[in-house]
Design an enzyme around this catalytic site. Structure first.
Site, PDB file in Angstrom:
ATOM      1  N   CYS A  51       0.849  -1.192   0.000  1.00 23.67           N
ATOM      2  CA  CYS A  51       0.000   0.000   0.000  1.00 23.67           C
ATOM      3  C   CYS A  51       0.885   1.243   0.000  1.00 23.67           C
ATOM      4  O   CYS A  51       1.846   1.335   0.734  1.00 23.67           O
ATOM      5  CB  CYS A  51      -0.954   0.099   1.177  1.00 23.67           C
ATOM      6  SG  CYS A  51      -2.133  -1.238   1.271  1.00 23.67           S
ATOM      7  N   ARG A  81       4.121  -0.421  -4.628  1.00 24.07           N
ATOM      8  CA  ARG A  81       3.768  -0.916  -3.302  1.00 24.07           C
ATOM      9  C   ARG A  81       2.426  -1.652  -3.285  1.00 24.07           C
ATOM     10  O   ARG A  81       2.022  -2.206  -2.262  1.00 24.07           O
ATOM     11  CB  ARG A  81       3.711   0.245  -2.308  1.00 24.07           C
ATOM     12  CG  ARG A  81       5.014   0.982  -2.167  1.00 24.07           C
ATOM     13  CD  ARG A  81       4.859   2.158  -1.234  1.00 24.07           C
ATOM     14  NE  ARG A  81       4.594   1.714   0.120  1.00 24.07           N
ATOM     15  CZ  ARG A  81       5.515   1.448   1.018  1.00 24.07           C
ATOM     16  NH1 ARG A  81       6.786   1.609   0.710  1.00 24.07           N
ATOM     17  NH2 ARG A  81       5.185   1.059   2.216  1.00 24.07           N
ATOM     18  N   TRP A 141      -2.612  -2.740  -1.725  1.00 22.49           N
ATOM     19  CA  TRP A 141      -2.281  -4.158  -1.835  1.00 22.49           C
ATOM     20  C   TRP A 141      -3.211  -4.853  -0.844  1.00 22.49           C
ATOM     21  O   TRP A 141      -3.099  -4.668   0.365  1.00 22.49           O
ATOM     22  CB  TRP A 141      -0.822  -4.403  -1.468  1.00 22.49           C
ATOM     23  CG  TRP A 141      -0.375  -5.815  -1.708  1.00 22.49           C
ATOM     24  CD1 TRP A 141       0.052  -6.351  -2.881  1.00 22.49           C
ATOM     25  CD2 TRP A 141      -0.312  -6.869  -0.744  1.00 22.49           C
ATOM     26  NE1 TRP A 141       0.374  -7.677  -2.712  1.00 22.49           N
ATOM     27  CE2 TRP A 141       0.166  -8.024  -1.406  1.00 22.49           C
ATOM     28  CE3 TRP A 141      -0.606  -6.965   0.611  1.00 22.49           C
ATOM     29  CZ2 TRP A 141       0.356  -9.240  -0.776  1.00 22.49           C
ATOM     30  CZ3 TRP A 141      -0.418  -8.189   1.250  1.00 22.49           C
ATOM     31  CH2 TRP A 141       0.056  -9.310   0.564  1.00 22.49           C
ATOM     32  N   ASN A 159      -2.294   1.975   5.622  1.00 16.72           N
ATOM     33  CA  ASN A 159      -1.349   0.966   5.164  1.00 16.72           C
ATOM     34  C   ASN A 159      -0.988   0.126   6.377  1.00 16.72           C
ATOM     35  O   ASN A 159      -0.430   0.662   7.341  1.00 16.72           O
ATOM     36  CB  ASN A 159      -0.105   1.660   4.577  1.00 16.72           C
ATOM     37  CG  ASN A 159       1.049   0.707   4.353  1.00 16.72           C
ATOM     38  OD1 ASN A 159       0.854  -0.494   4.226  1.00 16.72           O
ATOM     39  ND2 ASN A 159       2.256   1.240   4.303  1.00 16.72           N
ATOM     40  N   GLY A 160      -1.314  -1.155   6.364  1.00 11.17           N
ATOM     41  CA  GLY A 160      -0.993  -2.012   7.506  1.00 11.17           C
ATOM     42  C   GLY A 160      -2.129  -2.972   7.790  1.00 11.17           C
ATOM     43  O   GLY A 160      -3.009  -3.183   6.945  1.00 11.17           O
ATOM     44  N   GLU A 203      17.317 -17.999  -6.318  1.00  8.60           N
ATOM     45  CA  GLU A 203      16.965 -16.633  -6.723  1.00  8.60           C
ATOM     46  C   GLU A 203      16.478 -16.615  -8.179  1.00  8.60           C
ATOM     47  O   GLU A 203      15.517 -15.918  -8.517  1.00  8.60           O
ATOM     48  CB  GLU A 203      18.177 -15.710  -6.522  1.00  8.60           C
ATOM     49  CG  GLU A 203      18.019 -14.276  -7.008  1.00  8.60           C
ATOM     50  CD  GLU A 203      16.872 -13.492  -6.360  1.00  8.60           C
ATOM     51  OE1 GLU A 203      16.257 -13.985  -5.408  1.00  8.60           O
ATOM     52  OE2 GLU A 203      16.577 -12.399  -6.854  1.00  8.60           O
ATOM     53  N   LYS A 254      12.795 -15.313  -9.287  1.00 11.13           N
ATOM     54  CA  LYS A 254      12.605 -14.233 -10.276  1.00 11.13           C
ATOM     55  C   LYS A 254      11.658 -14.684 -11.377  1.00 11.13           C
ATOM     56  O   LYS A 254      10.771 -13.958 -11.790  1.00 11.13           O
ATOM     57  CB  LYS A 254      13.948 -13.886 -10.902  1.00 11.13           C
ATOM     58  CG  LYS A 254      14.772 -12.712 -10.694  1.00 11.13           C
ATOM     59  CD  LYS A 254      14.511 -11.523  -9.913  1.00 11.13           C
ATOM     60  CE  LYS A 254      13.732 -11.601  -8.657  1.00 11.13           C
ATOM     61  NZ  LYS A 254      14.336 -11.003  -7.493  1.00 11.13           N
ATOM     62  N   GLU A 279       7.994 -14.861 -10.155  1.00 14.80           N
ATOM     63  CA  GLU A 279       7.400 -13.535  -9.949  1.00 14.80           C
ATOM     64  C   GLU A 279       7.012 -12.864 -11.257  1.00 14.80           C
ATOM     65  O   GLU A 279       5.959 -12.242 -11.369  1.00 14.80           O
ATOM     66  CB  GLU A 279       8.422 -12.605  -9.282  1.00 14.80           C
ATOM     67  CG  GLU A 279       8.730 -12.896  -7.859  1.00 14.80           C
ATOM     68  CD  GLU A 279       9.764 -11.925  -7.344  1.00 14.80           C
ATOM     69  OE1 GLU A 279       9.430 -11.096  -6.510  1.00 14.80           O
ATOM     70  OE2 GLU A 279      10.934 -11.980  -7.790  1.00 14.80           O
ATOM     71  N   HIS A 303      16.977 -36.827  -5.369  1.00 17.64           N
ATOM     72  CA  HIS A 303      16.163 -37.360  -4.267  1.00 17.64           C
ATOM     73  C   HIS A 303      14.691 -37.006  -4.422  1.00 17.64           C
ATOM     74  O   HIS A 303      13.948 -37.025  -3.453  1.00 17.64           O
ATOM     75  CB  HIS A 303      16.702 -36.837  -2.925  1.00 17.64           C
ATOM     76  CG  HIS A 303      18.107 -37.278  -2.668  1.00 17.64           C
ATOM     77  ND1 HIS A 303      18.434 -38.565  -2.296  1.00 17.64           N
ATOM     78  CD2 HIS A 303      19.284 -36.613  -2.787  1.00 17.64           C
ATOM     79  CE1 HIS A 303      19.745 -38.671  -2.170  1.00 17.64           C
ATOM     80  NE2 HIS A 303      20.289 -37.495  -2.466  1.00 17.64           N
ATOM     81  N   LYS A 308       6.023  -4.235  -3.465  1.00 17.62           N
ATOM     82  CA  LYS A 308       7.452  -4.077  -3.251  1.00 17.62           C
ATOM     83  C   LYS A 308       7.836  -4.180  -1.785  1.00 17.62           C
ATOM     84  O   LYS A 308       8.784  -4.844  -1.432  1.00 17.62           O
ATOM     85  CB  LYS A 308       7.857  -2.700  -3.797  1.00 17.62           C
ATOM     86  CG  LYS A 308       9.330  -2.417  -3.734  1.00 17.62           C
ATOM     87  CD  LYS A 308      10.046  -3.122  -4.837  1.00 17.62           C
ATOM     88  CE  LYS A 308      11.539  -3.004  -4.732  1.00 17.62           C
ATOM     89  NZ  LYS A 308      12.184  -4.127  -5.408  1.00 17.62           N
TER      90      LYS A 308
HETATM   91  C1  F6R Z   1      11.694 -10.656  -4.742  1.00 20.64           C
HETATM   92  C2  F6R Z   1      11.492  -9.634  -3.752  1.00 20.64           C
HETATM   93  C3  F6R Z   1      11.035 -10.045  -2.400  1.00 20.64           C
HETATM   94  C4  F6R Z   1      11.811  -9.263  -1.336  1.00 20.64           C
HETATM   95  C5  F6R Z   1      11.249  -9.560   0.058  1.00 20.64           C
HETATM   96  C6  F6R Z   1      12.033  -8.866   1.142  1.00 20.64           C
HETATM   97  O1  F6R Z   1      12.067 -10.126  -5.977  1.00 20.64           O
HETATM   98  O2  F6R Z   1      11.673  -8.481  -4.007  1.00 20.64           O
HETATM   99  O3  F6R Z   1      11.182 -11.412  -2.197  1.00 20.64           O
HETATM  100  O4  F6R Z   1      13.157  -9.613  -1.409  1.00 20.64           O
HETATM  101  O5  F6R Z   1       9.918  -9.162   0.115  1.00 20.64           O
HETATM  102  O6  F6R Z   1      11.996  -7.493   0.974  1.00 20.64           O
HETATM  103  P1  F6R Z   1      13.072  -6.541   1.627  1.00 20.64           P
HETATM  104  O7  F6R Z   1      14.389  -6.887   1.041  1.00 20.64           O
HETATM  105  O8  F6R Z   1      12.619  -5.172   1.284  1.00 20.64           O
HETATM  106  O9  F6R Z   1      13.051  -6.813   3.105  1.00 20.64           O
END
Ligand code: F6R
Length: 612
Positions: A2, A27, A74, A100-101, A485, A489, A492, A508, A607
């Site tokens: 948010c 966000r 969000w 937001n929260g 990772e 990616k 997502e 396994h 984000k």
């Molecule tokens: C993946 C991504 C999320 C963040 C996670 C932690 O691309 O961006 O998995 O890494 O939400 O966020 P931060 O690093 O802001 O604590």
């Protein structure tokens, strides 16, 4: 999680808030809305979907006002819909509020309000808090600010709220706990937002509001109070950020821009810290704690998502170079499982946003138990940065693409410097190895630039596999977290199911998935395990899996087993993860684009995850 924006001053407020919401869309983008006060009274305009939907809807409406609050959502409580979009209007019709929260005790408050005859138009916890405030205001015949203060003492959960009252077209009341709020100070105007990006083009003077503070914001006045009604002195800071940093700069997407920025962002991260020629590493934010770290029985790393993957790389590297045991924890698990934390334990917190709720609360708990918190954070002045005893910023700049790219390589660069520095001070790295690793780390920006030249070739590979239903990513040792990772990616950005696995562990279980339709990405650069990884490739090939291999120049064996190869410059295996992730970022980006998806705003994601 948010985004919120507010303005009070002499300018037209709605265009400022609308632009701010677009900047904060990373966000959350389930719905967007604004509330403003003008000749038509207090009015709310809100729409399901992205900010552009709101813009279109409001196009013909009277949006003139010098006061406006806005929200991009969000969804947590209640599906994405017009009805659940913020701001909400109180039962009395006098107050508009956005949030937001998450209000954890909303059910209890709601049942109390229902008994008093309140009804609700949305499914949100926000509307419950708003009517709770409305009720307190009525019952106590007090000001809105006083009602907010009384209400917040009963609230369990996280919030950043903005409120306006129909009879006061100049004042925004704001409060926060656990969700960020920054206030920009102009001449005769104030700006409020979840981060500085909506504010930057108007003023560089900002105040980061602290937890349990209420702000009373008017064009010419900013009053901060704690919940005990004591006035607090605002700490005014200068923003170190330029407008260009939050624009696309000619790229089609923020994600691509941020991938391509990495030679520069890694350089920025190393600058003034790593002196490869002189063989020295200075991390001034951490050096006062070197002794405590080196004497620690173990180091705990706490993070989420991509940042957790950086933590896993750090585990391998710190244990190798410093011979100190490291444990890496998901913050969301760590905070609830009654972990053993002793006074003096060292916890490294890794976070791009510095606002991730799970990480933040995990750290608060550990800090209360006496742990030393070192923050590896990107956003300057964020909650985790402020909570940490010491730390090092990643200096990756504003990361807007929802999928983290440049922040990850910044985290790796800081963690590599930290491991090298501590290992050298500890006497657990030989001087010549230390020097070689310093040299290799210094060469990273240039080598990343070289890898980015493979973009066209990687795009071709992406087009070939874009229709796959599943992907498997395999790596061993330092490259296992990079496989994780790469898979994250892809999930997502392309919504393709992908799994990262240790290459040897694959036999396994996951090997059962392998057939001629399954692309398997091997992170197979030259390292101590390379022959073993080649054997794993053989195992996949024997089952007709399609192999895409990330390999080191000069490797003549892997290409004979692979359908496609991406060849990277040679570098020490300890530094390699920071290079190896780059082609995986590009692969996900191009697959997402080939599938016609919004790579900067993947569905359901946000984000900054400020709810648990
Ligand atoms: C993946 C991504 C999320 C963040 C996670 C932690 O691309 O961006 O998995 O890494 O939400 O966020 P931060 O690093 O802001 O604590």
């Amino acid at each position: 999680m948010c985004g919120i924006v507010g303005y009070t001053g002499f300018r037209e407020a709605y265009p400022i808030v609308l632009k701010g919401l677009k900047r904060l869309e990373y966000r959350g983008y389930d719905s967007a809305g604004v509330a403003l006060i003008n000749d038509d009274g207090l009015n709310i305009f809100k729409k399901k979907g992205k900010v552009a939907e709101l813009e279109e809807y409001a196009y013909t409406k009277n949006m003139q006002s010098q006061l406006c609050i806005g929200h991009t959502r969000w969804a947590t409580h209640g599906e994405p819909s017009d009805r659940n979009a913020h701001p909400h209007l109180s039962h009395s019709g006098e107050i508009a509020m956005l949030h937001n929260g998450i209000i954890e005790n909303y059910a209890q408050l709601k049942s109390e309000l229902l008994k008093k005859g309140y009804s609700f138009k949305s499914d949100t916890d926000t509307e419950v808090l708003l009517n709770f405030i409305d009720d307190i205001k009525k019952e106590n015949a007090c000001t809105l600010e006083q009602a907010v203060s009384i209400a917040l003492k009963r609230i369990v959960g996280a919030y950043c709220i903005l409120l306006i009252h129909k009879d006061d077209p100049e004042t925004i009341i704001a409060a926060r706990k656990g969700s960020p709020l920054v206030i920009g100070i102009g001449k005769g105007e104030h700006f409020l937002a979840s981060d500085a990006s909506p504010i930057i083009e108007y003023t560089k003077e900002v105040v980061y509001v602290n937890d349990y503070e209420i702000a009373i914001v008017r064009p010419n006045e900013l009053i901060l109070k704690n919940l005990g009604n004591e006035v607090q002195t605002p700490f005014v800071q200068k923003l170190d950020m330029e407008l260009a940093a939050i624009e696309k700069g000619g790229y089609d997407h923020f994600m691509l821009k941020e991938i391509f920025e990495q030679p520069q962002t890694i350089e920025d991260c190393l600058r003034g810290r790593l002196d490869a020629v002189g063989g020295s590493i200075i991390l001034s934010g951490i050096s006062n704690y070197s002794k405590e770290i080196l004497q620690a029985n173990r180091i705990l790393i706490v993070a989420c998502g991509t940042s957790w993957h950086a933590g896993l790389v750090a585990e391998y590297i710190i244990e190798e170079l410093c011979r100190i045991p490291v444990e890496v924890e998901y913050a969301s698990e760590f905070r609830y499982r009654n972990p053993i934390v002793h006074k003096g334990d060292v916890i490294i917190a890794i976070s791009q946003s510095g606002e991730t709720a799970d990480t933040l609360v995990a750290l608060e708990n550990a800090k209360e138990k006496g742990a030393i918190i070192l923050g590896i954070v990107n956003v300057v002045g964020s909650s985790i940065a402020r909570l940490s005893h010491a730390g090092a910023y990643t200096h990756a700049g504003h990361e807007i693409g929802v999928a983290s790219t440049k922040a990850f390589t910044g985290q790796l660069a800081v963690l590599m410097m930290l491991a090298l520095k501590l290992g050298y001070e500890n006497g657990t790295i030989a001087a010549d190895r230390y020097q070689l690793l310093c040299n290799d780390l210094a060469s990273v920006p240039e080598k990343v630039a070289q890898i980015l030249k493979l973009d066209d070739a990687i795009k071709k590979i992406a087009l070939k596999y874009a229709d796959a239903r599943d992907f498997l990513y395999l790596g061993r040792g330092y490259n296992f977290p990079i496989a994780l990772e790469g898979a994250l990616k892809l999930k997502e950005i392309s919504y393709i199911h992908a799994e990262g696995y240790p290459a040897a562990e694959m036999k396994h279980g996951p090997i059962a998935l392998v057939d001629e339709n399954l692309p398997v990405v091997f992170v197979a650069t030259k390292d101590s395990f390379h022959e073993k990884v080649v054997s794993n490739m053989q195992e996949i090939k024997a089952r007709k899996g399609q192999i895409i291999a990330i390999i080191t120049e000069g490797d003549t064996v892997s290409p004979t087993l692979s359908d496609d190869v991406i060849i990277l410059p040679a570098i020490d295996e300890i530094i390699a993860p920071i290079l190896n992730v780059i082609p995986l970022q590009l692969l996900s980006y191009h697959i997402g684009i080939a599938k016609g998806l919004d790579v900067d705003k993947p569905r359901n994601l946000a984000k900054s995850v400020t709810v648990e």
